[in-house]
Design an enzyme around this catalytic site. Structure first.
Site, PDB file in Angstrom:
ATOM      1  N   LEU A 151       0.838  -1.209   0.000  1.00 23.52           N
ATOM      2  CA  LEU A 151       0.000   0.000   0.000  1.00 23.52           C
ATOM      3  C   LEU A 151       0.874   1.261   0.000  1.00 23.52           C
ATOM      4  N   GLU A 153       3.634   4.073  -0.445  1.00 21.72           N
ATOM      5  CA  GLU A 153       4.498   4.478  -1.565  1.00 21.72           C
ATOM      6  C   GLU A 153       5.571   5.438  -1.061  1.00 21.72           C
ATOM      7  N   GLY A 157       3.284   7.561   3.007  1.00 22.94           N
ATOM      8  CA  GLY A 157       2.416   6.431   3.335  1.00 22.94           C
ATOM      9  C   GLY A 157       1.165   6.807   4.111  1.00 22.94           C
ATOM     10  N   TRP A 182       8.754   0.040   1.824  1.00 26.31           N
ATOM     11  CA  TRP A 182       8.643  -0.444   3.205  1.00 26.31           C
ATOM     12  C   TRP A 182       7.659  -1.609   3.303  1.00 26.31           C
ATOM     13  N   CYS A 258      -8.382  -4.008   5.727  1.00 27.84           N
ATOM     14  CA  CYS A 258      -7.301  -4.957   6.084  1.00 27.84           C
ATOM     15  C   CYS A 258      -6.486  -4.382   7.245  1.00 27.84           C
ATOM     16  N   ARG A 288      20.680  -6.584  41.270  1.00 28.97           N
ATOM     17  CA  ARG A 288      21.801  -5.646  41.167  1.00 28.97           C
ATOM     18  C   ARG A 288      21.869  -4.794  42.439  1.00 28.97           C
ATOM     19  N   LEU A 358      18.552  -0.389  32.947  1.00 30.03           N
ATOM     20  CA  LEU A 358      19.600  -1.409  32.847  1.00 30.03           C
ATOM     21  C   LEU A 358      20.988  -0.769  32.786  1.00 30.03           C
ATOM     22  N   GLU A 383       1.337   0.842   9.986  1.00 32.69           N
ATOM     23  CA  GLU A 383      -0.104   0.645  10.241  1.00 32.69           C
ATOM     24  C   GLU A 383      -0.760   1.920  10.764  1.00 32.69           C
ATOM     25  N   PHE A 403      -6.751  15.846   8.936  1.00 38.06           N
ATOM     26  CA  PHE A 403      -5.571  15.206   8.335  1.00 38.06           C
ATOM     27  C   PHE A 403      -4.858  16.166   7.390  1.00 38.06           C
TER      28      PHE A 403
HETATM   29  P1  TGC Z   1     -11.425   8.227   4.623  1.00 33.53           P
HETATM   30  O1  TGC Z   1     -12.276   9.233   3.909  1.00 33.53           O
HETATM   31  O2  TGC Z   1     -11.344   8.269   6.091  1.00 33.53           O
HETATM   32  O3  TGC Z   1     -11.917   6.756   4.199  1.00 33.53           O
HETATM   33  C1  TGC Z   1     -12.026   6.335   2.857  1.00 33.53           C
HETATM   34  C2  TGC Z   1     -13.007   5.163   2.838  1.00 33.53           C
HETATM   35  O4  TGC Z   1     -12.531   4.107   3.667  1.00 33.53           O
HETATM   36  C3  TGC Z   1     -13.437   3.847   4.752  1.00 33.53           C
HETATM   37  N1  TGC Z   1     -12.620   3.596   5.941  1.00 33.53           N
HETATM   38  C4  TGC Z   1     -12.428   2.402   6.451  1.00 33.53           C
HETATM   39  N2  TGC Z   1     -12.916   1.214   6.091  1.00 33.53           N
HETATM   40  C5  TGC Z   1     -12.516   0.152   6.814  1.00 33.53           C
HETATM   41  N3  TGC Z   1     -11.644   0.238   7.832  1.00 33.53           N
HETATM   42  C6  TGC Z   1     -11.132   1.424   8.210  1.00 33.53           C
HETATM   43  N4  TGC Z   1     -10.242   1.506   9.208  1.00 33.53           N
HETATM   44  C7  TGC Z   1     -11.521   2.574   7.513  1.00 33.53           C
HETATM   45  N5  TGC Z   1     -11.210   3.894   7.612  1.00 33.53           N
HETATM   46  C8  TGC Z   1     -11.897   4.507   6.645  1.00 33.53           C
HETATM   47  C9  TGC Z   1     -14.287   5.098   4.859  1.00 33.53           C
HETATM   48  O5  TGC Z   1     -15.535   4.803   5.418  1.00 33.53           O
HETATM   49  C10 TGC Z   1     -14.377   5.518   3.416  1.00 33.53           C
HETATM   50  O6  TGC Z   1     -15.302   4.644   2.776  1.00 33.53           O
HETATM   51  P2  TGC Z   1     -16.236   5.190   1.567  1.00 33.53           P
HETATM   52  O7  TGC Z   1     -17.150   4.048   1.255  1.00 33.53           O
HETATM   53  O8  TGC Z   1     -16.949   6.405   2.103  1.00 33.53           O
HETATM   54  O9  TGC Z   1     -15.307   5.525   0.444  1.00 33.53           O
HETATM   55  O10 TGC Z   1      -9.984   8.288   3.971  1.00 33.53           O
HETATM   56  P3  TGC Z   1      -8.841   9.393   4.093  1.00 33.53           P
HETATM   57  O11 TGC Z   1      -8.215   9.531   2.753  1.00 33.53           O
HETATM   58  O12 TGC Z   1      -9.378  10.617   4.785  1.00 33.53           O
HETATM   59  O13 TGC Z   1      -7.742   8.699   5.008  1.00 33.53           O
HETATM   60  C11 TGC Z   1      -7.943   8.445   6.314  1.00 33.53           C
HETATM   61  C12 TGC Z   1      -6.644   7.945   6.984  1.00 33.53           C
HETATM   62  C13 TGC Z   1      -5.594   9.061   7.069  1.00 33.53           C
HETATM   63  C14 TGC Z   1      -7.054   7.518   8.365  1.00 33.53           C
HETATM   64  C15 TGC Z   1      -6.052   6.756   6.180  1.00 33.53           C
HETATM   65  O14 TGC Z   1      -5.567   7.166   4.956  1.00 33.53           O
HETATM   66  C16 TGC Z   1      -4.969   6.052   6.955  1.00 33.53           C
HETATM   67  O15 TGC Z   1      -5.267   5.175   7.779  1.00 33.53           O
HETATM   68  N6  TGC Z   1      -3.677   6.370   6.712  1.00 33.53           N
HETATM   69  C17 TGC Z   1      -2.584   5.597   7.284  1.00 33.53           C
HETATM   70  C18 TGC Z   1      -2.093   4.597   6.260  1.00 33.53           C
HETATM   71  C19 TGC Z   1      -1.572   3.342   6.896  1.00 33.53           C
HETATM   72  O16 TGC Z   1      -1.889   2.981   8.005  1.00 33.53           O
HETATM   73  N7  TGC Z   1      -0.788   2.605   6.146  1.00 33.53           N
HETATM   74  C20 TGC Z   1      -0.355   1.319   6.580  1.00 33.53           C
HETATM   75  C21 TGC Z   1       0.277   0.550   5.443  1.00 33.53           C
HETATM   76  S1  TGC Z   1       0.403  -1.185   5.745  1.00 33.53           S
HETATM   77  C22 TGC Z   1       1.530  -1.371   6.960  1.00 33.53           C
HETATM   78  O17 TGC Z   1       2.029  -0.472   7.536  1.00 33.53           O
HETATM   79  C23 TGC Z   1       1.851  -2.773   7.294  1.00 33.53           C
HETATM   80  S2  TGC Z   1       3.015  -3.012   8.514  1.00 33.53           S
HETATM   81  C24 TGC Z   1       2.651  -4.614   8.852  1.00 33.53           C
HETATM   82  C25 TGC Z   1       3.541  -5.317   9.752  1.00 33.53           C
HETATM   83  O18 TGC Z   1       4.715  -5.547   9.426  1.00 33.53           O
HETATM   84  O19 TGC Z   1       3.044  -5.763  10.817  1.00 33.53           O
HETATM   85  P1  FAD Z   2       4.783   9.915   6.116  1.00 28.23           P
HETATM   86  O1  FAD Z   2       3.382   9.591   5.754  1.00 28.23           O
HETATM   87  O2  FAD Z   2       5.604  10.691   5.151  1.00 28.23           O
HETATM   88  O3  FAD Z   2       4.751  10.693   7.522  1.00 28.23           O
HETATM   89  C1  FAD Z   2       5.907  11.427   8.008  1.00 28.23           C
HETATM   90  C2  FAD Z   2       5.519  12.122   9.319  1.00 28.23           C
HETATM   91  O4  FAD Z   2       4.464  13.056   9.074  1.00 28.23           O
HETATM   92  C3  FAD Z   2       4.975  11.148  10.382  1.00 28.23           C
HETATM   93  O5  FAD Z   2       5.455  11.562  11.655  1.00 28.23           O
HETATM   94  C4  FAD Z   2       3.478  11.366  10.314  1.00 28.23           C
HETATM   95  O6  FAD Z   2       2.807  11.076  11.540  1.00 28.23           O
HETATM   96  C5  FAD Z   2       3.402  12.856  10.002  1.00 28.23           C
HETATM   97  N1  FAD Z   2       2.147  13.227   9.347  1.00 28.23           N
HETATM   98  C6  FAD Z   2       1.589  12.678   8.235  1.00 28.23           C
HETATM   99  N2  FAD Z   2       0.437  13.308   7.940  1.00 28.23           N
HETATM  100  C7  FAD Z   2       0.257  14.257   8.894  1.00 28.23           C
HETATM  101  C8  FAD Z   2      -0.762  15.231   9.144  1.00 28.23           C
HETATM  102  N3  FAD Z   2      -1.825  15.361   8.356  1.00 28.23           N
HETATM  103  N4  FAD Z   2      -0.606  16.057  10.192  1.00 28.23           N
HETATM  104  C9  FAD Z   2       0.466  15.947  11.014  1.00 28.23           C
HETATM  105  N5  FAD Z   2       1.455  15.053  10.832  1.00 28.23           N
HETATM  106  C10 FAD Z   2       1.347  14.214   9.784  1.00 28.23           C
HETATM  107  N6  FAD Z   2       3.491  -0.380   4.341  1.00 28.23           N
HETATM  108  C11 FAD Z   2       2.801  -1.279   3.573  1.00 28.23           C
HETATM  109  O7  FAD Z   2       2.003  -0.894   2.707  1.00 28.23           O
HETATM  110  N7  FAD Z   2       2.992  -2.627   3.741  1.00 28.23           N
HETATM  111  C12 FAD Z   2       3.858  -3.125   4.652  1.00 28.23           C
HETATM  112  O8  FAD Z   2       3.990  -4.349   4.785  1.00 28.23           O
HETATM  113  C13 FAD Z   2       4.606  -2.203   5.456  1.00 28.23           C
HETATM  114  N8  FAD Z   2       5.540  -2.667   6.338  1.00 28.23           N
HETATM  115  C14 FAD Z   2       6.361  -1.768   6.982  1.00 28.23           C
HETATM  116  C15 FAD Z   2       7.439  -2.226   7.738  1.00 28.23           C
HETATM  117  C16 FAD Z   2       8.301  -1.321   8.350  1.00 28.23           C
HETATM  118  C17 FAD Z   2       9.482  -1.818   9.112  1.00 28.23           C
HETATM  119  C18 FAD Z   2       8.056   0.069   8.248  1.00 28.23           C
HETATM  120  C19 FAD Z   2       8.954   1.062   8.926  1.00 28.23           C
HETATM  121  C20 FAD Z   2       6.986   0.546   7.516  1.00 28.23           C
HETATM  122  C21 FAD Z   2       6.144  -0.374   6.852  1.00 28.23           C
HETATM  123  N9  FAD Z   2       5.106   0.073   6.019  1.00 28.23           N
HETATM  124  C22 FAD Z   2       4.379  -0.818   5.261  1.00 28.23           C
HETATM  125  C23 FAD Z   2       4.937   1.492   5.776  1.00 28.23           C
HETATM  126  C24 FAD Z   2       4.238   2.241   6.894  1.00 28.23           C
HETATM  127  O9  FAD Z   2       2.875   1.953   6.917  1.00 28.23           O
HETATM  128  C25 FAD Z   2       4.496   3.735   6.670  1.00 28.23           C
HETATM  129  O10 FAD Z   2       5.855   3.962   7.002  1.00 28.23           O
HETATM  130  C26 FAD Z   2       3.595   4.614   7.511  1.00 28.23           C
HETATM  131  O11 FAD Z   2       2.251   4.489   7.105  1.00 28.23           O
HETATM  132  C27 FAD Z   2       4.009   6.099   7.424  1.00 28.23           C
HETATM  133  O12 FAD Z   2       4.213   6.490   6.103  1.00 28.23           O
HETATM  134  P2  FAD Z   2       5.585   7.225   5.691  1.00 28.23           P
HETATM  135  O13 FAD Z   2       6.718   6.403   6.194  1.00 28.23           O
HETATM  136  O14 FAD Z   2       5.549   7.505   4.251  1.00 28.23           O
HETATM  137  O15 FAD Z   2       5.564   8.584   6.520  1.00 28.23           O
END
Ligand code: TGC
Ligand code: FAD
Length: 403
Positions: A151, A153, A157, A182, A258, A288, A358, A383, A403
């Site tokens: 997801l 980029e 992210g 990532w 997801c 200690r 420690l 996440e 946001f």
């Molecule tokens: P927003 O307008 O809030 O929502 C768009 C549409 O999505 C629905 N929705 C959800 N649906 C299911 N579950 C949720 N948690 C949902 N949150 C929102 C929402 O109802 C809407 O639906 P519809 O039908 O109206 O279109 O979207 P937004 O663009 O304002 O973004 C909200 C925000 C910032 C919270 C979202 O973009 C976000 O969560 N950003 C963070 C991205 C993130 O967490 N990336 C993670 C990548 S994966 C990863 O990190 C894996 S690490 C794994 C590991 O190693 O363990």
């Molecule tokens: P950015 O989005 O560029 O954020 C940079 C900083 O800006 C952060 O402090 C953030 O909180 C802050 N920020 C962002 N928006 C705002 C706002 N509106 N207002 C104030 N502050 C803001 N992704 C996947 O898709 N799949 C994976 O399996 C996965 N695994 C990962 C494993 C590791 C070890 C790591 C480190 C990351 C992984 N990720 C994965 C990516 C991860 O989900 C992203 O790193 C994360 O969502 C943050 O995105 P970014 O790194 O681009 O930071």
């Protein structure tokens, strides 16, 4: 006035209170069903026997222990909360406890299981065709086919709605271009679940390893999650047939749903990391001796230990109630955001504080807090960063999107 020794509850006819478990002060284990306890115990045994003896070396060597995959699979830990297709169909509390025990070992092991289960098997199970489910899920549950989830980029992210990776229709096929960054399990994976922008909105694509134009180089030089594979994904005119597209969902809610599953597991998982740190610190401060007394006999040390126990306990209760809500079908994404935020912050603060108490030993890999601390720097970021979850709660409270 102080009580004389022995003049306690026993004198009033009550049994003396049993000593509390420092890692479970509010007896969360007693609130579990027999099945939930059994699941926790069997994963705990696996961690003690198979993970703890090797994880320090894996972390130092920047190596994910692939040899554990068949063991994780044979215990039913891959896709454990899904039903059918060879999955165990456990409840949400069991999934949480599995994550907690795995992360007591290392966040990298929990990450592997989170990604396989919540981010790859779940979307196929929830949004895939029968053919896709039969093709992938049983092999994924057996650990014979490994997945990753693309997801994020490189350009940001936190805002996946603005992704650049895109797919265009060409006849009955799709052609994908772009990149992801990532990505956990990326270079290890046989299958990538990739989210790309299409003229119909965001859609999910199943891309098998070896597909021409698809590559997944591993990211090196990490100081965090070193016992986990993290990669970039590149797509250069990758052709994906229509039958490899997830037909059951369109839009950002596909990947976000997801994330809700995986964030739930993280909210439980990090408790295990914090418990591992506190356990080691209790032993260390008891033995200690400084200034003629055990370190643990100092008021400021006890206050810090008590504060850790308070934080861990509140995180446990939050996770338990979150799990009960999930099992009742009442869990909302904001519930998950609050727990992910609170519990990751709790675990990171506990690990950092344990590292400090420690002393110099705290920087050695022979003690667990610095490894957990470094891992948790990723866990609090991926996440959804802490800020993203705070803003999610802010939006829930005010109805205003900041946001
Ligand atoms: P927003 O307008 O809030 O929502 C768009 C549409 O999505 C629905 N929705 C959800 N649906 C299911 N579950 C949720 N948690 C949902 N949150 C929102 C929402 O109802 C809407 O639906 P519809 O039908 O109206 O279109 O979207 P937004 O663009 O304002 O973004 C909200 C925000 C910032 C919270 C979202 O973009 C976000 O969560 N950003 C963070 C991205 C993130 O967490 N990336 C993670 C990548 S994966 C990863 O990190 C894996 S690490 C794994 C590991 O190693 O363990
Ligand atoms: P950015 O989005 O560029 O954020 C940079 C900083 O800006 C952060 O402090 C953030 O909180 C802050 N920020 C962002 N928006 C705002 C706002 N509106 N207002 C104030 N502050 C803001 N992704 C996947 O898709 N799949 C994976 O399996 C996965 N695994 C990962 C494993 C590791 C070890 C790591 C480190 C990351 C992984 N990720 C994965 C990516 C991860 O989900 C992203 O790193 C994360 O969502 C943050 O995105 P970014 O790194 O681009 O930071």
């Amino acid at each position: 006035m102080a009580k004389a020794a022995g003049s306690t509850n026993a004198a009033a006819g009550n049994a003396a209170p049993a000593a509390l478990d420092p890692l479970d002060l509010y007896a969360v284990r007693a609130a579990l069903s027999d099945e939930e306890r059994l699941v926790q115990e069997s994963v705990a045994r696996l961690i003690d026997a198979e993970v703890l003896p090797l994880i320090q070396h894996c972390f130092e060597e920047h190596r994910f222990p692939k040899e554990l995959i068949p063991k994780l699979a044979s215990l039913g830990l891959l896709g454990s909360s899904l039903t059918g297709y060879g999955c165990a169909g456990l409840n949400a509390i069991c999934y949480g406890l599995i994550c907690q025990e795995l992360e007591r070992g290392d966040s990298g092991i929990r990450s592997f299981v989170s990604v396989q289960s919540s981010l790859c098997m779940y979307p196929i199970w929830a949004f895939g065709s029968e053919e896709q489910k039969n093709r992938y899920l049983p092999a994924m549950a057996r650990g014979e086919l490994i997945g990753c989830f693309g997801l994020t980029e490189p350009h940001g992210g936190s805002d996946p709605a603005n992704m650049k990776t895109h797919a265009k229709k060409r006849g009955t096929d799709w052609v994908l271009n772009g990149s992801k960054m990532w990505i956990t399990n990326g270079s290890l994976a046989d299958l990538a679940v990739v989210w790309a922008m299409t003229p119909e909105g965001i859609r999910g694509f199943l891309i098998e390893k070896g597909t021409p134009g698809f590559s997944a180089p591993e990211i090196q030089h990490k100081f965090s999650l070193r016992a986990s594979v993290t990669s970039a994904l590149f797509f250069d005119n990758v052709v994906v047939p229509e039958e490899r597209v997830l037909a059951g969902v369109r839009g950002l809610k596909g990947p976000l749903s997801c994330l809700t599953q995986a964030r739930y597991g993280i909210a439980w998982g990090v408790i295990g990391a914090a418990q591992a740190c506190l356990r080691q610190l209790l032993d260390y401060t008891a033995t200690r001796t400084l200034f003629g007394r055990p370190l643990a006999a100092n008021q400021t040390i006890q206050v810090r230990l008590a504060d850790m126990a308070r934080r861990i306990t509140t995180a446990q209760l939050l996770a338990l109630q979150l799990g009960r809500l999930k099992d009742a079908g009442a869990m909302q994404p904001s519930h998950v955001s609050l727990a992910k935020w609170n519990n990751c912050r709790m675990a990171l603060d506990v690990a950092r504080d344990c590292r400090d108490m420690l002393g110099g030993s705290g920087i050695s890999a022979e003690y667990v807090p610095i490894r957990h601390m470094l891992n948790l720097e990723s866990v609090i970021t991926y996440e959804g960063t802490e800020t993203i979850h705070q803003l999610t709660i802010g939006r829930e409270l005010t109805g205003l999107n900041a946001f």
